[in-house]
Write a protein that holds these residues in place. Structure first.
Motif, mmCIF file in Angstrom:
data_model
loop_
_atom_site.group_PDB
_atom_site.id
_atom_site.type_symbol
_atom_site.label_atom_id
_atom_site.label_comp_id
_atom_site.label_asym_id
_atom_site.label_seq_id
_atom_site.Cartn_x
_atom_site.Cartn_y
_atom_site.Cartn_z
ATOM 1 N N ARG A 66 -2.679 3.723 48.435
ATOM 2 C CA ARG A 66 -1.242 3.876 48.534
ATOM 3 C C ARG A 66 -0.634 2.780 49.394
ATOM 4 O O ARG A 66 -1.302 2.211 50.278
ATOM 5 C CB ARG A 66 -0.880 5.229 49.133
ATOM 6 N N ILE A 67 0.629 2.509 49.102
ATOM 7 C CA ILE A 67 1.443 1.615 49.925
ATOM 8 C C ILE A 67 2.734 2.382 50.201
ATOM 9 O O ILE A 67 3.448 2.776 49.259
ATOM 10 C CB ILE A 67 1.755 0.291 49.208
ATOM 11 N N ILE A 68 3.022 2.632 51.455
ATOM 12 C CA ILE A 68 4.218 3.387 51.825
ATOM 13 C C ILE A 68 5.030 2.545 52.799
ATOM 14 O O ILE A 68 4.508 2.099 53.826
ATOM 15 C CB ILE A 68 3.860 4.742 52.458
ATOM 16 N N VAL A 69 6.276 2.304 52.458
ATOM 17 C CA VAL A 69 7.191 1.544 53.310
ATOM 18 C C VAL A 69 8.248 2.507 53.818
ATOM 19 O O VAL A 69 8.951 3.147 53.025
ATOM 20 C CB VAL A 69 7.851 0.390 52.535
ATOM 21 N N THR A 70 8.352 2.643 55.117
ATOM 22 C CA THR A 70 9.319 3.570 55.700
ATOM 23 C C THR A 70 10.566 2.824 56.148
ATOM 24 O O THR A 70 10.593 1.598 56.250
ATOM 25 C CB THR A 70 8.703 4.318 56.886
ATOM 26 N N GLY A 71 11.582 3.577 56.458
ATOM 27 C CA GLY A 71 12.865 3.029 56.878
ATOM 28 C C GLY A 71 13.874 4.154 56.881
ATOM 29 O O GLY A 71 13.524 5.317 57.112
ATOM 30 N N SER A 72 15.122 3.837 56.594
ATOM 31 C CA SER A 72 16.112 4.893 56.442
ATOM 32 C C SER A 72 15.757 5.716 55.210
ATOM 33 O O SER A 72 14.960 5.272 54.369
ATOM 34 C CB SER A 72 17.507 4.285 56.290
ATOM 35 N N PRO A 73 16.327 6.934 55.072
ATOM 36 C CA PRO A 73 15.985 7.759 53.899
ATOM 37 C C PRO A 73 16.173 7.046 52.567
ATOM 38 O O PRO A 73 15.423 7.298 51.618
ATOM 39 C CB PRO A 73 16.922 8.952 54.047
ATOM 40 N N ALA A 74 17.150 6.145 52.472
ATOM 41 C CA ALA A 74 17.358 5.428 51.216
ATOM 42 C C ALA A 74 16.396 4.261 51.057
ATOM 43 O O ALA A 74 16.047 3.874 49.947
ATOM 44 C CB ALA A 74 18.801 4.932 51.119
ATOM 45 N N GLU A 75 15.936 3.684 52.171
ATOM 46 C CA GLU A 75 15.100 2.485 52.122
ATOM 47 C C GLU A 75 13.661 2.764 51.720
ATOM 48 O O GLU A 75 13.013 1.939 51.089
ATOM 49 C CB GLU A 75 15.087 1.809 53.489
ATOM 50 N N GLY A 76 13.103 3.906 52.138
ATOM 51 C CA GLY A 76 11.686 4.157 51.970
ATOM 52 C C GLY A 76 11.225 4.140 50.527
ATOM 53 O O GLY A 76 11.905 4.664 49.638
ATOM 54 N N SER A 77 10.074 3.524 50.275
ATOM 55 C CA SER A 77 9.493 3.462 48.930
ATOM 56 C C SER A 77 7.981 3.579 49.040
ATOM 57 O O SER A 77 7.403 3.370 50.112
ATOM 58 C CB SER A 77 9.855 2.151 48.224
ATOM 59 N N ALA A 78 7.347 3.904 47.922
ATOM 60 C CA ALA A 78 5.889 4.054 47.936
ATOM 61 C C ALA A 78 5.301 3.751 46.574
ATOM 62 O O ALA A 78 5.959 3.916 45.540
ATOM 63 C CB ALA A 78 5.506 5.480 48.362
#
Length: 345
Positions: free
Chosen positions: A179-191
């Motif tokens: 997995r690759i998970i990118v966090t940030g603001s609720p709209a920014e996060g992707s995986a």
């Protein structure tokens, strides 16, 4: 010089055309004049949007927003026809019929040309899921879909901190050890989740995270990319165009590597910026599977009214077999589930 003269002449004739139209409306009976003016206003808006579509441009606000719902231009076009008939305005009737015919023509699924035949045999069958969770609110719905549908590759958009924690649970890790998970603001996060080995690749830059990866599947290297450009909001059209342009550059630079781009593109086939991406040779899986024009957003009006802005785009080595839209609950998007055949060299 000839082009300049022709343009000047056309510009000189335009006020005359408007004046002639006004004179024709003025000659209508009093009871029909107001109705004809209403028809004129409706048909003018429809014609501006259709004109931009025909000229392969997304124009300025509110044209890109209206282009997302292009099939529904049939409603104001037919309203313009009805008003013109009531007003007994022949020019308006012809105009409305033309607008209706042009809209019907553009409703056809966009096809940049026949896809070339794959070069090798099928080496794997993949199930791909893309889902926008609307600030992580649909995390439970996503987890249920993962258990039920068992996709091999998952593209997640708007994954908040709670979503990231849920995707890190033991059960999800067992099903998707890569997995690759990118966090940030609720709209920014992707995986990106995968049951096949993943290697992190360069992200496509954007206001919202768009991570990339490379998967190794049956000795084939598959490029994976999350799509989540900014929406075409008033005042942000340049950002929207730029980020879709970056996705287009990613697709155009793939060479002969199998490539898959999945996510919320905030664009439909009626947007010139999205068609430019398709013109690189990428195929829309929903179009290939026969469910083009199926709305995926907004959930409050789908599947009756809406726009298909969630897509799984694939290069020639991937052949879509089926595509289905799923309701996860607690999100304004429908998820898209696609079954694909991956061809080797």
């Amino acid at each position: 010089m000839e082009t300049t003269v022709a343009t000047d002449r056309a510009a000189a004739r335009e006020p005359g055309r408007r004046a002639a139209t006004a004179r024709r409306l003025a000659r209508l009976p009093d009871e029909g004049r107001a109705t004809a003016w209403c028809a004129l206003a409706v048909l003018a808006v429809v014609s501006v949007v259709l004109g931009c579509r025909a000229l392969d441009t997304d124009g300025i606000t509110p044209v890109p927003q209206l282009l997302a719902f292009l099939p529904w231009l049939l409603v104001p076009a037919l309203l313009g026809l009805l008003l013109s008939v009531v007003a007994r305005w022949p020019l308006g009737c012809g105009w409305a019929l033309l607008a209706t015919a042009v809209t019907g023509w553009f409703i056809q699924p966009y096809d940049p040309g026949p896809a070339p035949a794959p070069h090798g045999p099928v080496v794997a069958r993949l199930r791909v899921l893309t889902a926008n969770l609307e600030f992580g609110q649909a995390t439970d719905g996503l987890l249920a879909a993962l258990r039920r549908e068992r996709p091999d590759v998952v593209s997640v958009q708007e994954c908040d901190a709670a979503c990231a924690d849920a995707l890190g649970s033991a059960a999800v890790r067992r099903a998707y050890p890569y997995r690759i998970i990118v966090t940030g603001s609720p709209a920014e996060g992707s995986a990106i989740l995968s049951n096949r080995p993943l290697t992190r690749a360069r992200d496509v830059p954007g206001e919202l995270s768009m991570p990339g990866a490379v998967a190794r599947i049956a000795d084939v290297t598959l490029r994976l990319q999350v799509a989540h450009p900014m929406p075409p909001m008033p005042g942000q059209l340049d950002v929207w165009r730029t980020e879709l342009g970056r996705l287009r550059a990613y697709a155009a630079g793939r060479g002969d590597q199998p490539t898959l781009i999945a996510g919320d593109f905030n664009a439909t086939q009626d947007h010139a910026a999205f068609r430019a991406l398709l013109d690189t040779g990428m195929r829309d899986s929903a179009r290939a599977a026969g469910v083009s024009r199926t709305p995926s957003w907004p959930i409050t009006t789908t599947p009756v009214l809406g726009a298909q802005i969630d897509h799984v785009l694939v290069s020639d080595a991937l052949r879509p077999r089926t595509a289905r839209f799923l309701d996860l609950g607690n999100t304004d998007h429908r998820a898209l589930l696609v079954d694909l055949d991956l061809h080797g060299r």
